[in-house]
Scaffold this motif. Structure first.
Motif, PDB file in Angstrom:
ATOM      1  N   LEU A  98      43.391  28.765  24.181  1.00  0.00           N
ATOM      2  CA  LEU A  98      42.482  29.769  23.627  1.00  0.00           C
ATOM      3  C   LEU A  98      43.276  30.848  22.900  1.00  0.00           C
ATOM      4  N   MET A  99      44.319  31.350  23.546  1.00  0.00           N
ATOM      5  CA  MET A  99      45.102  32.424  22.935  1.00  0.00           C
ATOM      6  C   MET A  99      45.903  31.931  21.726  1.00  0.00           C
ATOM      7  N   TYR A 141      28.708  42.717  27.979  1.00  0.00           N
ATOM      8  CA  TYR A 141      30.159  42.698  27.816  1.00  0.00           C
ATOM      9  C   TYR A 141      30.567  41.576  26.863  1.00  0.00           C
ATOM     10  N   VAL A 142      29.992  40.392  27.048  1.00  0.00           N
ATOM     11  CA  VAL A 142      30.294  39.265  26.158  1.00  0.00           C
ATOM     12  C   VAL A 142      29.887  39.611  24.728  1.00  0.00           C
ATOM     13  N   ALA A 143      28.721  40.227  24.568  1.00  0.00           N
ATOM     14  CA  ALA A 143      28.277  40.631  23.233  1.00  0.00           C
ATOM     15  C   ALA A 143      29.258  41.607  22.601  1.00  0.00           C
ATOM     16  N   LYS A 144      29.728  42.573  23.373  1.00  0.00           N
ATOM     17  CA  LYS A 144      30.689  43.551  22.842  1.00  0.00           C
ATOM     18  C   LYS A 144      32.020  42.893  22.496  1.00  0.00           C
ATOM     19  N   LEU A 145      32.405  41.870  23.252  1.00  0.00           N
ATOM     20  CA  LEU A 145      33.626  41.134  22.911  1.00  0.00           C
ATOM     21  C   LEU A 145      33.448  40.411  21.582  1.00  0.00           C
ATOM     22  N   GLU A 146      32.287  39.792  21.385  1.00  0.00           N
ATOM     23  CA  GLU A 146      32.030  39.070  20.140  1.00  0.00           C
ATOM     24  C   GLU A 146      31.883  39.999  18.945  1.00  0.00           C
ATOM     25  N   GLN A 186      37.824  45.080  24.031  1.00  0.00           N
ATOM     26  CA  GLN A 186      38.868  44.072  24.151  1.00  0.00           C
ATOM     27  C   GLN A 186      38.869  43.585  25.591  1.00  0.00           C
ATOM     28  N   PRO A 187      39.089  42.281  25.796  1.00  0.00           N
ATOM     29  CA  PRO A 187      38.957  41.716  27.130  1.00  0.00           C
ATOM     30  C   PRO A 187      40.114  42.078  28.049  1.00  0.00           C
ATOM     31  N   THR A 188      39.787  42.112  29.324  1.00  0.00           N
ATOM     32  CA  THR A 188      40.832  42.244  30.340  1.00  0.00           C
ATOM     33  C   THR A 188      41.457  40.872  30.546  1.00  0.00           C
ATOM     34  N   LEU A 189      42.567  40.836  31.224  1.00  0.00           N
ATOM     35  CA  LEU A 189      43.210  39.562  31.537  1.00  0.00           C
ATOM     36  C   LEU A 189      42.290  38.700  32.398  1.00  0.00           C
ATOM     37  N   THR A 190      41.610  39.324  33.343  1.00  0.00           N
ATOM     38  CA  THR A 190      40.674  38.589  34.193  1.00  0.00           C
ATOM     39  C   THR A 190      39.544  38.005  33.362  1.00  0.00           C
ATOM     40  N   ALA A 191      38.997  38.785  32.439  1.00  0.00           N
ATOM     41  CA  ALA A 191      37.916  38.293  31.587  1.00  0.00           C
ATOM     42  C   ALA A 191      38.398  37.135  30.714  1.00  0.00           C
ATOM     43  N   LEU A 192      39.595  37.239  30.180  1.00  0.00           N
ATOM     44  CA  LEU A 192      40.152  36.141  29.389  1.00  0.00           C
ATOM     45  C   LEU A 192      40.196  34.857  30.204  1.00  0.00           C
ATOM     46  N   HIS A 193      40.681  34.966  31.425  1.00  0.00           N
ATOM     47  CA  HIS A 193      40.784  33.802  32.314  1.00  0.00           C
ATOM     48  C   HIS A 193      39.398  33.210  32.590  1.00  0.00           C
ATOM     49  N   ILE A 251      46.949  51.193  22.857  1.00  0.00           N
ATOM     50  CA  ILE A 251      47.164  50.641  21.524  1.00  0.00           C
ATOM     51  C   ILE A 251      46.115  49.561  21.287  1.00  0.00           C
ATOM     52  N   ARG A 252      45.443  49.638  20.134  1.00  0.00           N
ATOM     53  CA  ARG A 252      44.417  48.652  19.781  1.00  0.00           C
ATOM     54  C   ARG A 252      44.850  47.943  18.501  1.00  0.00           C
ATOM     55  N   ASP A 253      45.019  46.655  18.606  1.00  0.00           N
ATOM     56  CA  ASP A 253      45.342  45.827  17.451  1.00  0.00           C
ATOM     57  C   ASP A 253      44.017  45.249  16.953  1.00  0.00           C
ATOM     58  N   LYS A 254      43.412  45.914  15.975  1.00  0.00           N
ATOM     59  CA  LYS A 254      42.077  45.534  15.493  1.00  0.00           C
ATOM     60  C   LYS A 254      42.048  44.093  14.995  1.00  0.00           C
ATOM     61  N   ALA A 255      43.094  43.652  14.333  1.00  0.00           N
ATOM     62  CA  ALA A 255      43.122  42.274  13.825  1.00  0.00           C
ATOM     63  C   ALA A 255      43.103  41.268  14.972  1.00  0.00           C
ATOM     64  N   LEU A 256      43.824  41.558  16.041  1.00  0.00           N
ATOM     65  CA  LEU A 256      43.852  40.668  17.199  1.00  0.00           C
ATOM     66  C   LEU A 256      42.504  40.659  17.908  1.00  0.00           C
ATOM     67  N   ILE A 257      41.904  41.828  18.073  1.00  0.00           N
ATOM     68  CA  ILE A 257      40.605  41.934  18.742  1.00  0.00           C
ATOM     69  C   ILE A 257      39.540  41.207  17.923  1.00  0.00           C
ATOM     70  N   THR A 258      39.589  41.340  16.612  1.00  0.00           N
ATOM     71  CA  THR A 258      38.632  40.662  15.744  1.00  0.00           C
ATOM     72  C   THR A 258      38.849  39.154  15.775  1.00  0.00           C
ATOM     73  N   ALA A 259      40.088  38.717  15.789  1.00  0.00           N
ATOM     74  CA  ALA A 259      40.381  37.284  15.873  1.00  0.00           C
ATOM     75  C   ALA A 259      39.855  36.708  17.184  1.00  0.00           C
ATOM     76  N   PHE A 260      40.019  37.456  18.277  1.00  0.00           N
ATOM     77  CA  PHE A 260      39.489  36.999  19.559  1.00  0.00           C
ATOM     78  C   PHE A 260      37.965  36.922  19.496  1.00  0.00           C
ATOM     79  N   ALA A 261      37.331  37.935  18.931  1.00  0.00           N
ATOM     80  CA  ALA A 261      35.870  37.955  18.820  1.00  0.00           C
ATOM     81  C   ALA A 261      35.374  36.738  18.040  1.00  0.00           C
TER      82      ALA A 261
END
Length: 79
Positions: free
Chosen positions: A69-70, A39-44, A49-56, A2-12
């Motif tokens: 951050l969250m 990877y950072v560029a793709k997140l931005e 969408q980031p993994t939990l490890t990447a978020l940390h 499941i991809r929540d585009k609004a959440l992914i965009t907000a994180f970016a």
């Protein structure tokens, strides 16, 4: 998956905003977090969408608690 585009965009948007405020490039942030610059560029760009490890790792590199951050990401998504 499941991809929540609004959440992914907000994180970016939040990631980019905090990186720019810190005054570092994507490459510098990636190095600080131990991640690949691409990877950072793709997140931005909200193409990944980031993994939990990447978020940390990103929160540590940005010197912000992960929960702060969250919370900022969720507030941005609610706008």
């Amino acid at each position: 998956m499941i991809r929540d585009k609004a959440l992914i965009t907000a994180f970016a948007d939040e990631l980019r905003s905090r990186r720019v405020a810190l005054g570092v490039s994507q490459e510098e942030l990636a190095h600080m977090a131990g991640l690949n610059r691409t990877y950072v560029a793709k997140l931005e760009l909200a193409t990944n969408q980031p993994t939990l490890t990447a978020l940390h790792l990103l929160a540590q590199a940005l010197d912000v608690p992960l929960n702060d951050l969250m919370a900022a990401v969720l507030a941005r998504r609610a706008r």
